[in-house]
Every structure is written in C-alpha cells, then in structure tokens.
Design an enzyme around this catalytic site. Structure first.
Site, PDB file in Angstrom:
ATOM      1  N   PHE A 112       0.867  -0.963  -0.042  1.00  0.00           N
ATOM      2  CA  PHE A 112      -0.372  -0.433  -0.050  1.00  0.00           C
ATOM      3  C   PHE A 112       0.799   1.020   0.257  1.00  0.00           C
ATOM      4  CE2 PHE A 112      -2.242   2.972   2.660  1.00  0.00           C
ATOM      5  CZ  PHE A 112      -3.146   3.846   1.443  1.00  0.00           C
ATOM      6  N   LYS A 162      10.322   3.186   6.284  1.00  0.00           N
ATOM      7  CA  LYS A 162       9.290   3.128   7.327  1.00  0.00           C
ATOM      8  C   LYS A 162      10.043   3.199   8.867  1.00  0.00           C
ATOM      9  CE  LYS A 162       4.254   3.804   9.427  1.00  0.00           C
ATOM     10  NZ  LYS A 162       3.453   3.713   9.377  1.00  0.00           N
TER      11      LYS A 162
END
Lengths: 569, 158
Positions: A112, A162
C-alpha cells in the site's frame, strides 16, 4: 547519542541550519512527523498539496540561495512531488526532498502506497538515495545537502523506509563529506581564461550572454563589474533577469523567443559570445545554425556537459562563474572601452528602431501596463514570482528587475502552478519584502488550494491574475500557427476569484480599470493578507516580439504585427 | 557520415552501490543514446565495478555521453577507448547430429571449443574479438545452430 531514525532526520535538518521545512504528512513518514511535533529547531509549513510543498521549498531556495527542504510521504505523496523535483532540476535549484517509503520488508511487493521513488526521480534529481539501514542515514542526509548545494546545484531525494524511522541507533552527524567520485570544478583553467581575455581584446562586437548560472553563483556584482570595465553590451536569459539591473545602459534586455529586437540582433551579429552560466536553451537560440553564426564562443559553465552541447565552443571554461570572473576581470584592465563604441552605437540604433514597447489603451487594461505599473509602485521592494505563460513573458520583458533573486519563475520546465507556492516559500524566506505572484487565469487554478496555506501561515502573497479568459500562450500560438482554431483554450467559464480568495481566508479584488488596479494594489499592501487580484486584461494581446519556434533569432514578429489580431475581438 | 556514427566502446568505472547500473542505463535511455552491448562485473579487491558499453554515435554524441556519465555521482571514471583489447564470448547450441569434428575445428579457429555434450545437442564456446565473433556466428549457420547467446564486449586499454 541513541535515537530513532525519525529523530535523526530532524536532528540532521537542524544540523544543516534549515529554518523551514515545507511538507505534507502521510503513513510512511508519520514517525518523522511525530518528531517534528516534539522539536522546535525548525518551522514546518503544511501546504495543501505535495507539489506545492516542493515548489515552496524551491521558492525559498531561489529567494535566498540556501537549500530548500520539503518532506512528503510515500506513494502518491512522492508522485505529487515529482513535478516540483523536475522543476527544480531543470533550473538547478538546491533542494533536499525527504520522502517516506514503505518498510524495507514490503519494498517490491506492491505494498500500500509503495512506489519506486528512486527509480521515478532518477531523471529529475541531481542524485537520489534509498536508505537501506539506519547506520547510513546520517551520512546520506549529509551527502544530500552537500550534493544539493555544491557544483551545479540541484534537487536531491532521500527516500526513507518507515521501519528505519523507527529503528534506534547511535546518531553521529558527519562533519565532512567524502564522495570520491564527486569533485566539481570551481576554478577555471588559467590558460583558457587568458585565451578568453585575449579573444575579448581582439573582438570588435563582443556580447555578454548572462544566464541563470550567474544568479546561482551569486556572481552579479562581478558580471556588472566586467560589463562596466569593458563597456561590453549585455543580454540576459529569462533566468538571469535582474543580474545587470534595469536601467543599466549596457543592458540590452532579454534575448530569445520573446527577447527584444536589439538583444536578438546583437546575438545575431556579435563576433564574440561571452556566455556566463547560460546553457544555450532552444528558447534562447532559435534555429541553431543561424545562432551567433559570425561569433567565436567563450562558454563559462560549472557543468562540463553543458559546454559544446549545442553550439561549437572556441574557449571552453569549466568553472564557477564567480570564480572565473575573479580571474578574468584583472586580465582586462587594459581594455580600451572605446574599441566597442561603434558596436554599442549600432545596438543603440536597433533599440531606438524597435524598443521594447506596447500600444497602451484607454478603454482596457493592457497586461504590459500592469507589469510596468507594479514596477512603478513597488519596484525594487518586491520579489516577483510568476507562473508560466504570457504573463510570465510580459513580466520578464517589462518589470524593472533590479537585482538577482528578485525574479522567481520556472524557466526550464515551464511549470504552471509554480508561482503561488513558490511565492509562499519566498515570503517565508524574506518576510520583509512584498512578494507578488504574477499569474494567469489558467495557471493560478493549478495550485489555488495554497490560498489556505498562505492564509493559515500569514504569508501575504499578492497574486495578480492577468485574466484574459484564455490559456493565453497556447491561444497565441493557435492565432499565429493554427489559423485561430482556439482548441480548448477558452477559459470563459471561471470561478469568482474574489469570492474564492475570501472563502479561503484571503482578500479578493476585481479590477477592470487602471484606477481600480492602483487602489487594489495599495490596499493589498496595506492589509498585508494573501489576496487574489483578478485583473481583466485585453483578451487578445500577444507577447511580442516573438521568434517562431525553430526560427532564426533575427526573424522576429514585432509588435506592430499584433494589430492583425485586433479583428479577433 | 559513417565516421560520424562509429561504433565505440567505453568503460565506466562506478562505485558498487545499489541501482548504479540502472543510473547508467537510464541515462542512455533518457537521452536517446543506443546501447549495443553491456557487460558489468565487480573489479577485484575494490569497491568499484567495471561496466563496458558498446554504442554508436557521432563525436558530439560521444562527448555528451562521456560528460553525462561523468555527472552521475557514483561514476568514478569514464574511458573512451582508442587503443584497446576487446573480447566477447559467445555460446552456441548445435544439434548432436551435426558434424562435430567440423564444429570443433571451427571453434578452434576462433579461440574456442566444444564445452558441453548432451544426448540431443552440443554447446560450443568462443571468446574472441567482437568482429571475429560475428564471423564465427555467420560460419556456424551451415551447422543449423539451435541457440546463440552472445556475452557482450569487455575491453581493457592497451
């Protein structure tokens, strides 16, 4: 000191002396934003679109010469930033963009909001990095800032997964950069500079051709000194407006597709082109085989790849414009300035024959009048940004630019939507100046959401919309080259710009007369809030002179020919 | 015009870092330069890799290629070869039914030999100058080759 990757990003930004970051948060960069919340080392400005964040960082960089910084998230956050990166890349603007990326374990899985940021940005960044482990993060950010501002400046992307922003490690910010493969040349070759000086002394019709590189290297004082000392006439590219300063008798004006007559004729007749940080863009050269065909060429550029890319160069000098001029000017102490007197006289006559002018009107507002009027009312006190189109060219032609970094526009990429966010960046950088974005009714709609940003952060940018209810430049080409078939350029259906500005927390003005314009501009400066000044201009005004694309510079369509277009009304 | 569109071989010495090859090849793609053959391998005992690129272009195009390659941050050195030794390897698969001694002799003439024999086919390998490799491949036509795999040019300055 132990800290998370997110903290390291913030600490590195602070260590680089950055005062303002423009950005837009999202999933992959949330840890960094959490640290931004906690720190007070720099200000963060939340734009309403990632593209605007990058343009704002760009405007900040152009106004100051410092590195602009923007931050975006992965996937669409990054792809929205690409136009900003490409804009900065084409104009060699120092910038660091930090983008979030999906965790390392998800890279390559079509996760995503995953996109190959490094792959996509490769052709439109000076360099880019994907951080693969926490240890290399501080070094990469250090290198990113160094690469962005050194050599030929440019945007650098740092893509940070991340999980790396979560990882904890020791933070040691490097004090030095060591990239063995990267060694920009600043100092020009002494022998070549001597040869160039000899060529200048021998020439009869030399011409200084000044480009954006003279702005980037802060060489304007030396450019002026060189011109004054030698009394050689000067032409500026779109990107170099302001280097010589309006009113300098040696300045002929802008050259190229919308250059003035004397500039283009000077380039066509010169026997020695002295190019300082200009790259011979096709909008400048016109038909290459006819460009400066009687001239030898001295080409000073920090980027060796620019030299002899398009025209043959007789005296190539790789180096920083400022440093090369420091070496060149002392060699020209004994130049006899009378030597070029005849040449200056010829050019003066050209200028008298076809001055940069327009036919004003009592019944409607001419865009050129607006530009000149802004110059009269705020002049050197203003920073002028622009979008892209007719208004940009009118501004470049008619505004009395007094200094470099006063004129901020997207030259290389020609990005509509650039002007407003860039103006916000410039206003943040230089709050004491009046910042005016000269835009068109087509351009302003491309990033009008930044009204909200400007209102929230109290960055009182004055947007002057030269509204001709057309995509004006395309309409102009359709007039000249497509038998007036105005395919999809009619913008008669418009928002109420006044109400739009008010709806977003700013001020709106509708201007239909010259008196209203003066009053509106005065009011806007006094009220010191973001505004849209919607100026109804003459619909079918063209930007002239014009050299048709691919034509020779000396074959110009001159202002009197615009009378032909009057029938269109 | 032939001299303006000559075959050229350049070596690019780059830092071994991720996506460095992509940076080099996308530069060629983005600027419309052609790559005829490309080989790449690490340089022993260093943090560098050696990329050999065979391309065509006029001297102006070649100058741009060289300068643009130099601009890439991980590029250490660009060598446009004039005096060089260049070699290329090729593998050719033949049906077993062909005349193996003829194929073996042919390979020997081009600095190679038969390197694998199976029940259905044989595989021959030749390593020689690129122009001779081309001739070798032409000569193999009469032995009905099933598959030809060229390895790309590697070059070193003399």
């Amino acid at each position: 000191m132990q800290m998370s990757g997110a903290q390291m990003v913030c600490e590195a930004i602070i260590a680089e002396g950055v005062k303002t970051v423009f950005g837009y948060p999202g999933g992959a960069i949330m840890h960094v934003y959490d640290e931004i919340y906690k720190q007070n080392g720099f200000e963060h400005i939340l734009t309403r679109h990632e593209q605007a964040a990058v343009h704002a960082a760009d405007g900040y960089a152009r106004a100051t010469g410092e590195v602009g910084v923007a931050m975006v998230t992965s996937g669409p956050g990054f792809t929205n930033a690409v136009t900003g990166l490409a804009t900065a890349y084409m104009d060699s603007i120092p910038m660091v963009v930090i983008s979030g990326q999906v965790p390392l374990s998800l890279i390559g899985t079509d996760g995503f909001q995953e996109i190959d940021a490094v792959g996509i940005s490769r052709p439109c960044t000076k360099h880019n990095f994907l951080v693969r482990n926490l240890e290399e993060l501080p070094r990469i950010i250090k290198e990113a800032f160094y690469l962005a501002r050194s050599g030929r400046p440019g945007p650098v992307l740092v893509d940070v997964p991340k999980d790396i922003t979560v990882d904890i490690g020791e933070f040691v910010y490097p004090t030095e950069v060591n990239i063995p493969t990267y060694k920009p040349t600043y100092k020009g070759n002494k022998r070549q500079i001597e040869k160039a000086a000899e060529a200048i002394k021998k020439s009869k019709k030399p011409l200084l051709y000044v480009g954006g590189g003279a702005v980037l290297s802060d060489a304007y004082i030396l450019v002026r000194e060189l011109a004054e000392k030698t009394q050689i006439p000067v032409v500026e590219t779109l990107m170099a407006r302001g280097v010589m300063g309006a009113g300098n008798p040696l300045l002929l004006g802008m050259l190229g597709m919308h250059g003035n007559y004397s500039s283009n004729m000077a380039m066509s007749e010169t026997d020695l082109v002295i190019s300082l940080g200009a790259r011979f863009d096709d909008r400048v050269t016109g038909k290459l085989s006819e460009f400066a065909k009687y001239a030898d060429v001295i080409h000073v550029d920090i980027d060796p790849a620019n030299i002899a890319k398009l025209v043959d160069v007789d005296y190539p000098i790789v180096g920083d414009v400022k440093q090369v001029l420091e070496d060149l000017i002392p060699l020209l102490e004994d130049v006899n300035t009378d030597r070029y007197q005849a040449w200056r006289e010829i050019l003066k006559r050209y200028d008298e024959l076809h001055p940069q002018s327009f036919v004003d009107s009592d019944t409607e507002i001419k865009p050129q009048w607006v530009i000149e009027r802004i110059g009269e009312l705020v002049g050197e006190q203003a920073i002028i940004t622009s979008d892209v189109g007719q208004h940009q060219m009118w501004a470049a032609q008619h505004y009395p630019f007094d200094r470099p970094r006063q004129w901020i526009n997207s030259g290389g990429l020609g990005t509509m939507g650039f002007g407003f966010p860039a103006a916000i960046g410039a206003k943040v950088a230089v709050p004491e100046k009046t910042v005016i974005n000269i835009t068109g009714d087509g351009s302003i709609l491309m990033n009008m959401q930044e009204l909200v940003t400007a209102a929230e952060y109290k960055t009182p940018v004055i947007n002057i919309i030269l509204n001709n209810q057309f995509l004006g430049m395309v309409r102009q080409w359709q007039s000249f080259f497509y038998e007036k078939r105005f395919s999809e350029t009619d913008l008669t259906f418009q928002p109420n710009f006044k109400m739009l500005a008010e709806a977003c927390g700013g001020i709106g003005y509708d201007v239909t007369t010259k008196e209203e314009f003066d009053a509106a501009l005065k009011d806007a400066i006094e009220k010191d809030q973001v505004c849209f000044m919607n100026v109804a201009i003459s619909r079918f005004e063209n930007v002239l002179p014009m050299v048709p694309a691919g034509g020779a510079l000396f074959n110009m369509m001159l202002p009197q020919k615009s009378e032909d277009d009057k029938g269109e009304k | 015009m032939s001299i303006d569109n000559e075959r050229r071989v350049i070596s690019v010495i780059v830092m071994n870092e991720s996506s460095v090859l992509a940076r080099v090849t996308s530069l060629f793609a983005a600027r419309g330069y052609n790559i005829s053959s490309l080989t790449v391998a690490p340089i022993p005992n260093s943090e560098m890799s050696h990329i050999t690129i065979e391309t065509q272009g006029s001297s102006r195009v070649m100058e741009q290629i060289t300068k643009q390659l130099h601009k890439l941050i991980p590029v250490y050195k660009v060598i446009e070869h004039e005096e060089m030794v260049e070699k290329e390897m090729v593998l050719v698969k033949f049906p077993i039914a062909e005349n193996l001694s003829d194929i073996s002799a042919l390979c020997s003439a081009y600095n190679g030999g038969i390197v694998n024999v199976g029940t259905e086919m044989v595989i021959a390998m030749v390593a020689d100058e690129p122009s001779r490799v081309k001739h070798f491949i032409e000569a193999t036509e009469r032995y009905n080759p099933i598959e030809v795999v060229r390895g790309g040019v590697v070059a070193i300055e003399r």
